[in-house]
Scaffold this motif. Structure first.
Motif, PDB file in Angstrom:
ATOM      1  N   ILE A  90       0.930   9.149  -4.100  1.00 10.32           N
ATOM      2  CA  ILE A  90      -0.268   8.499  -4.611  1.00 10.32           C
ATOM      3  C   ILE A  90      -1.151   9.462  -5.403  1.00 10.32           C
ATOM      4  O   ILE A  90      -1.993   9.040  -6.186  1.00 10.32           O
ATOM      5  CB  ILE A  90      -1.058   7.850  -3.455  1.00 10.32           C
ATOM      6  CG1 ILE A  90      -1.943   6.710  -3.971  1.00 10.32           C
ATOM      7  CG2 ILE A  90      -1.857   8.867  -2.672  1.00 10.32           C
ATOM      8  CD1 ILE A  90      -2.439   5.797  -2.877  1.00 10.32           C
ATOM      9  N   LEU A 105      -5.665   8.035   1.229  1.00 14.62           N
ATOM     10  CA  LEU A 105      -5.807   7.239   0.005  1.00 14.62           C
ATOM     11  C   LEU A 105      -4.944   5.989   0.059  1.00 14.62           C
ATOM     12  O   LEU A 105      -5.367   4.914  -0.377  1.00 14.62           O
ATOM     13  CB  LEU A 105      -5.443   8.085  -1.213  1.00 14.62           C
ATOM     14  CG  LEU A 105      -6.425   9.205  -1.570  1.00 14.62           C
ATOM     15  CD1 LEU A 105      -5.827  10.111  -2.642  1.00 14.62           C
ATOM     16  CD2 LEU A 105      -7.755   8.628  -2.045  1.00 14.62           C
ATOM     17  N   TYR A 106      -3.752   6.128   0.583  1.00 15.27           N
ATOM     18  CA  TYR A 106      -2.852   4.978   0.700  1.00 15.27           C
ATOM     19  C   TYR A 106      -3.472   3.895   1.581  1.00 15.27           C
ATOM     20  O   TYR A 106      -3.360   2.698   1.294  1.00 15.27           O
ATOM     21  CB  TYR A 106      -1.519   5.441   1.259  1.00 15.27           C
ATOM     22  CG  TYR A 106      -0.482   4.346   1.367  1.00 15.27           C
ATOM     23  CD1 TYR A 106       0.099   3.788   0.226  1.00 15.27           C
ATOM     24  CD2 TYR A 106      -0.063   3.880   2.609  1.00 15.27           C
ATOM     25  CE1 TYR A 106       1.052   2.798   0.319  1.00 15.27           C
ATOM     26  CE2 TYR A 106       0.897   2.888   2.707  1.00 15.27           C
ATOM     27  CZ  TYR A 106       1.454   2.349   1.564  1.00 15.27           C
ATOM     28  OH  TYR A 106       2.395   1.353   1.667  1.00 15.27           O
ATOM     29  N   TRP A 136      -6.263   2.140  -0.565  1.00 13.80           N
ATOM     30  CA  TRP A 136      -6.021   1.894  -1.983  1.00 13.80           C
ATOM     31  C   TRP A 136      -6.379   0.477  -2.404  1.00 13.80           C
ATOM     32  O   TRP A 136      -6.888   0.246  -3.505  1.00 13.80           O
ATOM     33  CB  TRP A 136      -4.559   2.193  -2.327  1.00 13.80           C
ATOM     34  CG  TRP A 136      -4.293   2.153  -3.805  1.00 13.80           C
ATOM     35  CD1 TRP A 136      -3.691   1.153  -4.514  1.00 13.80           C
ATOM     36  CD2 TRP A 136      -4.647   3.158  -4.767  1.00 13.80           C
ATOM     37  NE1 TRP A 136      -3.647   1.483  -5.848  1.00 13.80           N
ATOM     38  CE2 TRP A 136      -4.232   2.699  -6.031  1.00 13.80           C
ATOM     39  CE3 TRP A 136      -5.282   4.393  -4.667  1.00 13.80           C
ATOM     40  CZ2 TRP A 136      -4.417   3.446  -7.195  1.00 13.80           C
ATOM     41  CZ3 TRP A 136      -5.481   5.140  -5.832  1.00 13.80           C
ATOM     42  CH2 TRP A 136      -5.039   4.655  -7.068  1.00 13.80           C
ATOM     43  N   ASN A 137      -6.146  -0.507  -1.535  1.00 12.43           N
ATOM     44  CA  ASN A 137      -6.426  -1.899  -1.884  1.00 12.43           C
ATOM     45  C   ASN A 137      -7.781  -2.379  -1.370  1.00 12.43           C
ATOM     46  O   ASN A 137      -8.101  -3.562  -1.493  1.00 12.43           O
ATOM     47  CB  ASN A 137      -5.318  -2.801  -1.343  1.00 12.43           C
ATOM     48  CG  ASN A 137      -3.990  -2.552  -2.026  1.00 12.43           C
ATOM     49  OD1 ASN A 137      -3.936  -2.404  -3.248  1.00 12.43           O
ATOM     50  ND2 ASN A 137      -2.913  -2.470  -1.257  1.00 12.43           N
ATOM     51  N   ASP A 171      -6.045   5.118 -12.982  1.00  8.94           N
ATOM     52  CA  ASP A 171      -5.659   5.302 -11.579  1.00  8.94           C
ATOM     53  C   ASP A 171      -6.256   6.585 -11.010  1.00  8.94           C
ATOM     54  O   ASP A 171      -6.635   6.637  -9.827  1.00  8.94           O
ATOM     55  CB  ASP A 171      -4.141   5.334 -11.436  1.00  8.94           C
ATOM     56  CG  ASP A 171      -3.520   3.943 -11.452  1.00  8.94           C
ATOM     57  OD1 ASP A 171      -4.283   2.951 -11.337  1.00  8.94           O
ATOM     58  OD2 ASP A 171      -2.290   3.839 -11.571  1.00  8.94           O
ATOM     59  N   ARG A 185      -9.747   5.935 -10.200  1.00  9.57           N
ATOM     60  CA  ARG A 185      -9.752   5.150  -8.958  1.00  9.57           C
ATOM     61  C   ARG A 185      -9.582   6.068  -7.749  1.00  9.57           C
ATOM     62  O   ARG A 185     -10.257   5.908  -6.727  1.00  9.57           O
ATOM     63  CB  ARG A 185      -8.634   4.108  -9.007  1.00  9.57           C
ATOM     64  CG  ARG A 185      -8.331   3.387  -7.693  1.00  9.57           C
ATOM     65  CD  ARG A 185      -9.464   2.500  -7.255  1.00  9.57           C
ATOM     66  NE  ARG A 185      -9.084   1.680  -6.109  1.00  9.57           N
ATOM     67  CZ  ARG A 185      -9.949   1.043  -5.337  1.00  9.57           C
ATOM     68  NH1 ARG A 185     -11.235   1.115  -5.592  1.00  9.57           N
ATOM     69  NH2 ARG A 185      -9.542   0.320  -4.309  1.00  9.57           N
ATOM     70  N   THR A 186      -8.705   7.047  -7.861  1.00  9.67           N
ATOM     71  CA  THR A 186      -8.502   8.000  -6.770  1.00  9.67           C
ATOM     72  C   THR A 186      -9.790   8.757  -6.467  1.00  9.67           C
ATOM     73  O   THR A 186     -10.182   8.905  -5.302  1.00  9.67           O
ATOM     74  CB  THR A 186      -7.378   8.992  -7.120  1.00  9.67           C
ATOM     75  OG1 THR A 186      -6.149   8.271  -7.250  1.00  9.67           O
ATOM     76  CG2 THR A 186      -7.226  10.051  -6.035  1.00  9.67           C
TER      77      THR A 186
END
Length: 244
Positions: free
Chosen positions: A10, A39-40, A43-44, A85, A88-89
């Motif tokens: 990720i 983070l995983y 993430w959503n 992305d 976003r991270t």
């Protein structure tokens, strides 16, 4: 949904390089793997933040330090614009910092007053760790497995409660079942049945849930909460994948 017990890819190569070059060699792999798993797990999630991004590289908070390591390239790190992305991270690391630094929650506060999402998230992590410690069956594998499970469940509880229109401050595990390994599929895991509610608006008390040793129609304190009436009920399954 299975718990991720190996770090997902990720972190992009650019962000991973920035983080690695800012750390001592013996800390790089473990830090990148731990951050990837966190983070995983979010993430959503909507991951709403209410503070400016952390700016102090010497902060005592780990996520504040990591944010700076990712956002501000150190000498020898890769420069260049970030992708959507990657932005976003960074936003998720900012959110995780708010979670780690959140003030303790008063679960009996006015349910009409909205609390910061990060504060509710932090409180749910605390609630879930307590519930895991009370489970009647052994938690599979390792403490790392438990922390991955707690992170995964907290985000799912937040999302489901949001759809139901309330902020959860109380969590209970009503049931737990160990799952045996299935050859060629997974190495076993656990299934949980959970309920959640806002502490200022608890489930009703009912005769069906009463403790027969203390029940007294004239003494409402002797009547226990009927957790089956909690507004949020959720089944969760965590599996340990096969070793790679």
């Amino acid at each position: 949904m299975p718990v991720a017990t190996s770090p997902p890819a990720i972190l992009t190569p650019l962000l991973r390089h920035r983080l690695e070059t800012s750390l001592p060699a013996d800390q790089r792999e473990v830090t990148c793997n731990a951050l990837s798993n966190l983070l995983y797990s979010v993430w959503n999630a909507r991951a709403v933040t209410e503070t400016p991004p952390p700016a102090d590289r010497t902060s005592r908070w780990p996520m504040a330090q990591i944010y700076q390591r990712l956002a501000v390239p150190a000498a020898g790190s890769q420069f260049g614009p970030l992708s959507a992305d990657e932005h976003r991270t960074l936003q998720l690391v900012h959110y995780l910092h708010e979670v780690e630094a959140a003030l303790p929650l008063d679960p009996g506060g006015d349910p009409a007053v909205r609390r910061p999402q990060s504060q509710i998230h932090a409180h749910l992590l605390h609630e879930l760790r307590r519930e895991f410690s009370l489970l009647p069956v052994p938690v599979p594998v390792t403490l790392t497995w438990r922390e991955l499970a707690v992170s995964d469940i907290a985000v799912k509880l937040l999302a489901k409660a949001e759809r139901l229109g309330f902020q959860p401050t109380e969590v209970r595990a009503l049931g737990a079942q160990q799952l045996d390994a299935v050859a060629g599929v997974h190495r076993g895991g656990m299934k949980l049945t959970l309920v959640a509610w806002n502490g200022a608006a608890p489930p009703e008390r009912s005769h069906a849930a009463a403790n027969p040793n203390v029940w007294d129609p004239g003494n409402p304190l002797g009547n226990e909460l009927d957790l089956l009436l909690a507004p949020l009920q959720m089944d969760w399954t965590g599996l340990t994948p096969l070793a790679r």
